[in-house]
Scaffold this motif. Sequence first.
Motif, short mmCIF file in Angstrom:
data_model
loop_
_atom_site.label_atom_id
_atom_site.label_comp_id
_atom_site.label_asym_id
_atom_site.label_seq_id
_atom_site.Cartn_x
_atom_site.Cartn_y
_atom_site.Cartn_z
N GLY A 109 0.85 -1.18 0.00
CA GLY A 109 0.00 0.00 0.00
C GLY A 109 0.88 1.23 0.00
N ALA A 110 1.41 1.55 1.17
CA ALA A 110 2.30 2.70 1.28
C ALA A 110 3.67 2.42 0.68
N GLY A 111 3.94 1.14 0.45
CA GLY A 111 5.25 0.80 -0.09
C GLY A 111 6.20 0.24 0.95
N GLN A 112 5.82 0.29 2.22
CA GLN A 112 6.73 -0.17 3.27
C GLN A 112 6.96 -1.68 3.19
N HIS A 113 5.88 -2.44 3.00
CA HIS A 113 6.06 -3.88 2.88
C HIS A 113 6.77 -4.22 1.57
N GLY A 114 6.48 -3.47 0.51
CA GLY A 114 7.18 -3.70 -0.75
C GLY A 114 8.67 -3.49 -0.60
N VAL A 115 9.06 -2.47 0.15
CA VAL A 115 10.49 -2.21 0.37
C VAL A 115 11.10 -3.34 1.20
N ALA A 116 10.39 -3.80 2.23
CA ALA A 116 10.92 -4.90 3.05
C ALA A 116 11.08 -6.17 2.20
N ALA A 117 10.08 -6.45 1.34
CA ALA A 117 10.14 -7.64 0.48
C ALA A 117 11.30 -7.51 -0.52
N ALA A 118 11.41 -6.33 -1.14
CA ALA A 118 12.49 -6.11 -2.12
C ALA A 118 13.86 -6.24 -1.46
N THR A 119 13.94 -5.78 -0.21
CA THR A 119 15.20 -5.84 0.53
C THR A 119 15.65 -7.29 0.75
N VAL A 120 14.74 -8.12 1.27
CA VAL A 120 15.16 -9.50 1.54
C VAL A 120 15.38 -10.28 0.24
N GLU A 135 -2.63 4.67 -7.84
CA GLU A 135 -2.83 5.84 -6.99
C GLU A 135 -1.75 5.90 -5.89
N ASP A 136 -1.51 4.74 -5.26
CA ASP A 136 -0.47 4.66 -4.22
C ASP A 136 0.91 4.95 -4.80
N MET A 137 1.16 4.51 -6.04
CA MET A 137 2.48 4.75 -6.64
C MET A 137 2.75 6.25 -6.79
N GLU A 138 1.67 6.99 -7.10
CA GLU A 138 1.84 8.45 -7.21
C GLU A 138 2.12 9.07 -5.84
N ARG A 139 1.38 8.57 -4.80
CA ARG A 139 1.51 9.15 -3.47
C ARG A 139 2.81 8.78 -2.77
N GLN A 140 3.40 7.64 -3.18
CA GLN A 140 4.53 7.08 -2.43
C GLN A 140 5.75 6.92 -3.33
N ARG A 141 6.02 7.96 -4.11
CA ARG A 141 7.12 7.94 -5.07
C ARG A 141 8.45 7.42 -4.49
N PRO A 142 8.92 7.94 -3.34
CA PRO A 142 10.24 7.50 -2.84
C PRO A 142 10.32 6.00 -2.61
N ASN A 143 9.24 5.39 -2.12
CA ASN A 143 9.29 3.94 -1.91
C ASN A 143 9.31 3.16 -3.22
N VAL A 144 8.63 3.68 -4.24
CA VAL A 144 8.68 3.05 -5.56
C VAL A 144 10.12 3.08 -6.07
N GLU A 145 10.79 4.23 -5.85
CA GLU A 145 12.18 4.35 -6.29
C GLU A 145 13.10 3.43 -5.50
N ARG A 146 12.85 3.32 -4.20
CA ARG A 146 13.65 2.40 -3.38
C ARG A 146 13.54 0.97 -3.90
N MET A 147 12.30 0.54 -4.16
CA MET A 147 12.11 -0.84 -4.64
C MET A 147 12.87 -1.07 -5.94
N GLY A 148 12.87 -0.04 -6.82
CA GLY A 148 13.61 -0.14 -8.08
C GLY A 148 15.09 -0.31 -7.83
N LEU A 149 15.64 0.51 -6.93
CA LEU A 149 17.07 0.42 -6.61
C LEU A 149 17.43 -0.96 -6.08
#
Length: 376
Positions: A109-120, A135-149
Amino acid sequence: MSVAERGSYGPYGGQYVPETLMPALEELERGWTAIRDDPSFKAELGELQETYVGRPTPLYPTERIGDTKSVYLKREDLCHTGAHKINNALGQALLARRLQKRRIVAETGAGQHGVAAATVCARFGMECVVYMGAEDMERQRPNVERMGLLGAEVRPVEFGTRTLKEATSEAIRDWITNVETTHYLIGSCVGPHPYPELVRELQAVIGREAREQILAAEGRLPDAVVACVGGGSNAIGIFAGFLADEGVRLVGVEAAGAASLGTGRPGVLHGARSSILSDDDGQIADAHSISAGLDYPGVGPEHAFLRDTGRAEYLPATDEEALAALHLLAEQEGIIAALEPAHALARALELDAELIVVCLSGRGDKDLAVVLAHDR
Ligand SMILES: *Cc1c(COP(=O)(O)O)cnc(C)c1O
């Protein structure tokens, strides 16, 4: 849809999934049962919790915010990636590896779980696909970028409200299609059995540590343990440490506009029966919260059961109350919390209790834009 009475919490829980997913759930349950008490799994998980996540996290005695109360904060905000979600993601990645699944799908949703999943997934060299509402991707740009990195592929979900509810449906659809190679890494204690139990056990480290730490610091158990409830994983994790201690009040705090336990009714969402926000026709209602992590119309089935049995109580906090608590903690203790645990803190400070442990589930960097926009 098939219904099985497995993994039930009173009338809640179960496995409300298409027949094609049953073998995968059974495989997952067998795998989890086989490793949960396996010393080599425990050792591997324990080592990574220490060296990668940063456990044990401190139990911090607040200095200025409590007034006449003693308020301790369990500092999950100090975990690697900034929230408790990594505890669950790490454990499930280890489990997936033992099940020889090299591909992970997740919803966020906010990208926090996505970042944790991408990290592991980066850590274990696994392919990672994260479904996220457009809609969430627009609101949570930095987390989308983190997951990409981190090397994950973020797939936008364009239908419905374009948020977490639809992203979850898409992740489940992907899992059904690719079940041989893929593990579905659910981010909270929701979904069909065995997920609520699996996620609870992986987050229970919070409660085990907190119980030991408060006994060491105060020589007694707290009067109350307070945590915010979105899907309910940080709350069930810290509650797990104190469930058997009948004198300890367990208080879950929901966003007032997403109070699945406070104003929801029994129903089925994403594979389990629980308490759900729905309208008079039984349609899932939209949740509304300033905090993306609490903005979900469902909740883990064990919380619905703990509410009905009276072992835990669930209170709402409004956006305004959470913002006020966030500012208070920042100004008086020098800690910028995420908006989610700010809900828990808001209610904790008003409880009729002397010694309180609050789960500070995450840090506030991700919420700065929202907080500043609101103050303006
Ligand atoms: C995701 C999130 C939550 C909500 O999830 P739970 O499963 O209810 O714990 C709470 N706090 C933070 C910091 C989060 O990132």
